[in-house]
Write a protein that holds these residues in place. Sequence first.
Motif, mmCIF file in Angstrom:
data_model
loop_
_atom_site.group_PDB
_atom_site.id
_atom_site.type_symbol
_atom_site.label_atom_id
_atom_site.label_comp_id
_atom_site.label_asym_id
_atom_site.label_seq_id
_atom_site.Cartn_x
_atom_site.Cartn_y
_atom_site.Cartn_z
ATOM 1 N N ARG A 47 0.835 -1.213 0.000
ATOM 2 C CA ARG A 47 0.000 0.000 0.000
ATOM 3 C C ARG A 47 0.869 1.261 0.000
ATOM 4 N NH1 ARG A 47 -4.469 -2.581 3.970
ATOM 5 N NH2 ARG A 47 -5.666 -3.615 2.337
ATOM 6 N N LEU A 48 1.966 1.234 0.759
ATOM 7 C CA LEU A 48 2.897 2.364 0.765
ATOM 8 C C LEU A 48 3.509 2.560 -0.619
ATOM 9 C CD1 LEU A 48 4.619 4.581 2.086
ATOM 10 C CD2 LEU A 48 6.236 2.768 2.755
ATOM 11 N N VAL A 49 3.962 1.483 -1.218
ATOM 12 C CA VAL A 49 4.550 1.571 -2.559
ATOM 13 C C VAL A 49 3.526 2.133 -3.544
ATOM 14 C CG1 VAL A 49 5.452 0.202 -4.489
ATOM 15 C CG2 VAL A 49 6.291 -0.216 -2.167
ATOM 16 N N GLN A 50 2.296 1.682 -3.452
ATOM 17 C CA GLN A 50 1.247 2.188 -4.334
ATOM 18 C C GLN A 50 1.008 3.682 -4.115
ATOM 19 O OE1 GLN A 50 -1.073 0.372 -6.806
ATOM 20 N NE2 GLN A 50 1.061 -0.205 -6.802
ATOM 21 N N GLN A 51 1.009 4.126 -2.871
ATOM 22 C CA GLN A 51 0.834 5.552 -2.591
ATOM 23 C C GLN A 51 1.980 6.365 -3.173
ATOM 24 O OE1 GLN A 51 0.521 5.363 1.686
ATOM 25 N NE2 GLN A 51 -1.688 5.734 1.623
ATOM 26 N N LEU A 52 3.193 5.861 -3.047
ATOM 27 C CA LEU A 52 4.345 6.586 -3.584
ATOM 28 C C LEU A 52 4.294 6.632 -5.111
ATOM 29 C CD1 LEU A 52 7.091 5.247 -1.146
ATOM 30 C CD2 LEU A 52 5.961 7.491 -1.113
ATOM 31 N N PHE A 53 3.883 5.530 -5.728
ATOM 32 C CA PHE A 53 3.704 5.541 -7.183
ATOM 33 C C PHE A 53 2.611 6.543 -7.576
ATOM 34 C CE2 PHE A 53 5.618 1.133 -7.853
ATOM 35 C CZ PHE A 53 6.667 1.589 -8.622
ATOM 36 N N ALA A 54 1.503 6.538 -6.838
ATOM 37 C CA ALA A 54 0.401 7.458 -7.134
ATOM 38 C C ALA A 54 0.835 8.912 -6.986
ATOM 39 C CB ALA A 54 -0.792 7.170 -6.225
ATOM 40 N N ALA A 55 1.794 9.166 -6.113
ATOM 41 C CA ALA A 55 2.310 10.523 -5.923
ATOM 42 C C ALA A 55 3.297 10.915 -7.018
ATOM 43 C CB ALA A 55 2.979 10.646 -4.557
ATOM 44 N N GLY A 56 3.597 9.969 -7.901
ATOM 45 C CA GLY A 56 4.470 10.282 -9.029
ATOM 46 C C GLY A 56 5.927 9.918 -8.835
ATOM 47 N N LEU A 57 6.257 9.222 -7.758
ATOM 48 C CA LEU A 57 7.646 8.841 -7.543
ATOM 49 C C LEU A 57 7.998 7.651 -8.433
ATOM 50 C CD1 LEU A 57 6.922 10.426 -4.876
ATOM 51 C CD2 LEU A 57 8.719 9.083 -3.830
ATOM 52 N N PRO A 58 9.140 7.708 -9.082
ATOM 53 C CA PRO A 58 9.561 6.551 -9.883
ATOM 54 C C PRO A 58 10.080 5.436 -8.978
ATOM 55 C CG PRO A 58 11.201 8.297 -10.016
ATOM 56 C CD PRO A 58 10.050 8.836 -9.209
ATOM 57 N N SER A 59 10.121 4.224 -9.493
ATOM 58 C CA SER A 59 10.531 3.080 -8.677
ATOM 59 C C SER A 59 11.943 3.258 -8.132
ATOM 60 C CB SER A 59 10.406 1.779 -9.465
ATOM 61 O OG SER A 59 11.191 1.811 -10.632
ATOM 62 N N ARG A 60 12.854 3.842 -8.885
ATOM 63 C CA ARG A 60 14.229 4.008 -8.387
ATOM 64 C C ARG A 60 14.265 4.913 -7.161
ATOM 65 N NH1 ARG A 60 13.799 7.092 -12.834
ATOM 66 N NH2 ARG A 60 14.326 9.284 -12.635
ATOM 67 N N THR A 61 13.399 5.917 -7.106
ATOM 68 C CA THR A 61 13.325 6.795 -5.942
ATOM 69 C C THR A 61 12.699 6.061 -4.756
ATOM 70 O OG1 THR A 61 13.159 8.734 -7.366
ATOM 71 C CG2 THR A 61 12.428 9.001 -5.081
ATOM 72 N N ILE A 62 11.661 5.284 -5.030
ATOM 73 C CA ILE A 62 11.016 4.515 -3.971
ATOM 74 C C ILE A 62 12.019 3.552 -3.347
ATOM 75 C CG2 ILE A 62 9.212 2.819 -3.460
ATOM 76 C CD1 ILE A 62 7.535 4.186 -5.696
ATOM 77 N N VAL A 63 12.792 2.885 -4.188
ATOM 78 C CA VAL A 63 13.807 1.953 -3.684
ATOM 79 C C VAL A 63 14.801 2.676 -2.786
ATOM 80 C CG1 VAL A 63 15.741 0.485 -4.393
ATOM 81 C CG2 VAL A 63 13.556 0.306 -5.576
ATOM 82 N N GLN A 64 15.163 3.896 -3.122
ATOM 83 C CA GLN A 64 16.102 4.676 -2.303
ATOM 84 C C GLN A 64 15.490 5.061 -0.961
ATOM 85 O OE1 GLN A 64 16.816 7.662 -5.497
ATOM 86 N NE2 GLN A 64 18.943 7.523 -4.796
ATOM 87 N N LEU A 65 14.187 5.300 -0.943
ATOM 88 C CA LEU A 65 13.542 5.804 0.262
ATOM 89 C C LEU A 65 13.093 4.715 1.228
ATOM 90 C CD1 LEU A 65 11.373 8.665 -1.269
ATOM 91 C CD2 LEU A 65 13.541 8.862 -0.027
ATOM 92 N N LEU A 66 12.809 3.532 0.732
ATOM 93 C CA LEU A 66 12.269 2.485 1.607
ATOM 94 C C LEU A 66 13.178 2.106 2.772
ATOM 95 C CD1 LEU A 66 10.335 0.222 -0.904
ATOM 96 C CD2 LEU A 66 9.395 1.738 0.848
ATOM 97 N N PRO A 67 14.501 2.048 2.596
ATOM 98 C CA PRO A 67 15.326 1.756 3.770
ATOM 99 C C PRO A 67 15.165 2.801 4.878
ATOM 100 C CG PRO A 67 16.590 1.400 1.778
ATOM 101 C CD PRO A 67 15.301 2.056 1.372
ATOM 102 N N CYS A 68 14.961 4.046 4.512
ATOM 103 C CA CYS A 68 14.740 5.097 5.506
ATOM 104 C C CYS A 68 13.393 4.899 6.202
ATOM 105 C CB CYS A 68 14.785 6.468 4.848
ATOM 106 S SG CYS A 68 16.369 6.808 4.082
ATOM 107 N N VAL A 69 12.403 4.473 5.442
ATOM 108 C CA VAL A 69 11.093 4.186 6.033
ATOM 109 C C VAL A 69 11.232 3.043 7.027
ATOM 110 C CG1 VAL A 69 8.766 3.327 5.529
ATOM 111 C CG2 VAL A 69 9.813 5.043 4.031
#
Length: 134
Positions: A47-69
């Motif tokens: 659900r978090l990944v889907q929200q980040l995609f819906a916000a326009g973040l590309p997968s490479r950015t999501i991958v960078q941010l998930l460890p911080c989450v």
Amino acid sequence: MRIGDLAARTGVSVRSLRYYEEQGMLTATRTGSGQRTYGTEAVDRVRLVQQLFAAGLPSRTIVQLLPCVDAGTATPESFALLVQERDRITTQLAELTAARDRLDEVIHISEHPTPEHCPTLRTTPFPEDAEAAA
């Protein structure tokens, strides 16, 4: 839970879940026969990944941010990325709000036409209408 169950609970296709795993956004364990299984926490992750995609973040950015989450802290680099993405979304929201407001104006004009906006309601043509007709 199996991949089909996770797909059903999140509304995300099995193909997307496989992509998330391939990109490092989701982790599965494997059974002895190689089938993917997920813990219940995977529902929130998807659900978090889907929200980040819906916000326009590309997968490479999501991958960078998930460890911080996951860690609950941000490095200076990831913090800067978070701020940059937040600012981009804020700008996008402002642009969407302006577009919505303009559409509201057009809807209002359509519901309440006036001679200013509707040439067929004019008793005498405006100068620009006369020029266009010539």
